[in-house]
Design a protein around this motif. Structure first.
Motif, PDB file in Angstrom:
ATOM      1  N   ASP A  78       0.839  -1.225  -0.081  1.00  0.00           N
ATOM      2  CA  ASP A  78       0.011  -0.199  -0.056  1.00  0.00           C
ATOM      3  C   ASP A  78       0.853   1.279   0.019  1.00  0.00           C
ATOM      4  OD1 ASP A  78       1.162  -0.047   2.507  1.00  0.00           O
ATOM      5  OD2 ASP A  78      -0.995   0.368   3.319  1.00  0.00           O
ATOM      6  N   HIS A  79       2.116   1.275  -0.480  1.00  0.00           N
ATOM      7  CA  HIS A  79       3.023   2.208  -0.333  1.00  0.00           C
ATOM      8  C   HIS A  79       3.855   2.507  -1.599  1.00  0.00           C
ATOM      9  CE1 HIS A  79       5.186   5.453   2.009  1.00  0.00           C
ATOM     10  NE2 HIS A  79       6.095   5.061   1.380  1.00  0.00           N
ATOM     11  N   LEU A 113      -6.341   1.887  -0.468  1.00  0.00           N
ATOM     12  CA  LEU A 113      -5.685   3.328  -0.265  1.00  0.00           C
ATOM     13  C   LEU A 113      -4.353   3.193  -0.088  1.00  0.00           C
ATOM     14  CD1 LEU A 113      -6.905   6.159   0.602  1.00  0.00           C
ATOM     15  CD2 LEU A 113      -6.435   5.491   3.035  1.00  0.00           C
ATOM     16  N   HIS A 115      -0.328   4.978  -0.418  1.00  0.00           N
ATOM     17  CA  HIS A 115       0.109   6.016   0.482  1.00  0.00           C
ATOM     18  C   HIS A 115       1.571   6.228  -0.211  1.00  0.00           C
ATOM     19  CE1 HIS A 115      -2.548   5.384   3.789  1.00  0.00           C
ATOM     20  NE2 HIS A 115      -2.516   4.202   3.554  1.00  0.00           N
ATOM     21  N   THR A 116       1.961   7.341   0.014  1.00  0.00           N
ATOM     22  CA  THR A 116       3.447   7.801  -0.361  1.00  0.00           C
ATOM     23  C   THR A 116       3.864   8.776   0.522  1.00  0.00           C
ATOM     24  OG1 THR A 116       4.923   8.157  -2.320  1.00  0.00           O
ATOM     25  CG2 THR A 116       2.934   9.631  -1.954  1.00  0.00           C
ATOM     26  N   ASP A 117       5.186   9.110   0.704  1.00  0.00           N
ATOM     27  CA  ASP A 117       5.857   9.894   1.341  1.00  0.00           C
ATOM     28  C   ASP A 117       6.484  10.902   0.177  1.00  0.00           C
ATOM     29  OD1 ASP A 117       5.308   8.675   3.537  1.00  0.00           O
ATOM     30  OD2 ASP A 117       7.325   7.417   3.406  1.00  0.00           O
ATOM     31  N   PHE A 131      -3.505  12.262  -5.579  1.00  0.00           N
ATOM     32  CA  PHE A 131      -3.043  11.977  -4.322  1.00  0.00           C
ATOM     33  C   PHE A 131      -3.523  13.353  -3.349  1.00  0.00           C
ATOM     34  CE2 PHE A 131      -0.575   8.771  -6.000  1.00  0.00           C
ATOM     35  CZ  PHE A 131      -0.313   7.801  -5.034  1.00  0.00           C
ATOM     36  N   VAL A 134      -2.241  14.206   3.699  1.00  0.00           N
ATOM     37  CA  VAL A 134      -2.652  13.651   4.990  1.00  0.00           C
ATOM     38  C   VAL A 134      -1.954  14.432   5.918  1.00  0.00           C
ATOM     39  CG1 VAL A 134      -2.768  11.919   6.438  1.00  0.00           C
ATOM     40  CG2 VAL A 134      -2.986  11.475   3.979  1.00  0.00           C
ATOM     41  N   MET A 150       3.004  13.240   3.908  1.00  0.00           N
ATOM     42  CA  MET A 150       2.371  12.019   3.658  1.00  0.00           C
ATOM     43  C   MET A 150       1.217  12.330   2.720  1.00  0.00           C
ATOM     44  SD  MET A 150       4.604  11.036   5.736  1.00  0.00           S
ATOM     45  CE  MET A 150       3.959   9.245   5.973  1.00  0.00           C
ATOM     46  N   GLU A 152      -1.955  10.236   0.161  1.00  0.00           N
ATOM     47  CA  GLU A 152      -2.831   9.188   0.001  1.00  0.00           C
ATOM     48  C   GLU A 152      -3.868   9.096  -1.204  1.00  0.00           C
ATOM     49  OE1 GLU A 152      -4.644   8.278   3.616  1.00  0.00           O
ATOM     50  OE2 GLU A 152      -6.535   9.523   3.219  1.00  0.00           O
ATOM     51  N   LYS A 153      -4.059   7.930  -1.854  1.00  0.00           N
ATOM     52  CA  LYS A 153      -4.999   8.267  -2.896  1.00  0.00           C
ATOM     53  C   LYS A 153      -5.975   6.874  -2.864  1.00  0.00           C
ATOM     54  CE  LYS A 153      -5.290   8.055  -7.973  1.00  0.00           C
ATOM     55  NZ  LYS A 153      -4.466   8.004  -9.299  1.00  0.00           N
TER      56      LYS A 153
END
Length: 160
Positions: A78-79, A113, A115-117, A131, A134, A150, A152-153
């Motif tokens: 999920d990342h 969902l 996520h990415t940084d 995205f 957050v 941070m 998310e999509k």
């Protein structure tokens, strides 16, 4: 012509170079010389961690005439952990194509969902892909503070 393909063990040194080159060429748009130097050195100073991310994740490579010029890694499922494009190949939609590929794989794995940084530089790329922010945080690397976002999509369930 650019083609997306699976990561191969022989790609590792090319991906290290892509990462380093992308940060060195574009990092100065939002970061100090010292921050860029620390960030760009990640594949070399933390070689085991970098290799593990690439090898253990779902890594896709964008190749031009069979030579890697960009890559993205999904890890864990999920990342979106890594997304880098060689400086001479930016502005051609490669990051977007790799993101779409990673999103499809995450959907296939049942992720709802993603996520990415994001860095200061990559945040607009991710926002264009849907995205949303957050939270923002400060992280320390090599004695230097970095702002990261941070994001998310939501992903649609895979079509049966």
């Amino acid at each position: 012509m650019y083609l997306i393909r699976d990561y191969q063990e022989t790609d590792l040194s090319s991906l290290e170079l892509i990462y380093h080159d992308a940060v060195m060429a574009q990092g100065h748009q939002g970061y100090s010389d010292e921050q860029v130097s620390v960030w760009a050195s990640f594949p070399y100073l933390y070689a085991d961690e970098f290799k593990a991310l690439i090898r253990d994740g779902y890594t896709r490579v964008m190749a031009f005439q069979q030579i890697p010029v960009a890559f993205a890694t999904l890890y864990p499922d999920d990342h979106l952990a890594l997304l880098y494009v060689l400086a001479g190949h930016t502005g051609r939609g490669l990051a977007g194509r790799l993101c779409a590929d990673i999103e499809r794989e995450a959907q296939r794995r049942g992720v709802g969902l993603l996520h990415t940084d994001a860095s200061l530089l990559s945040r607009p790329v991710f926002e264009q892909r849907g995205f949303r922010l957050v939270t923002q945080q400060q992280v320390s690397r090599g004695g230097h503070a970095f702002t990261r976002f941070m994001m998310e999509k939501p992903l649609a369930p895979p079509v049966a």
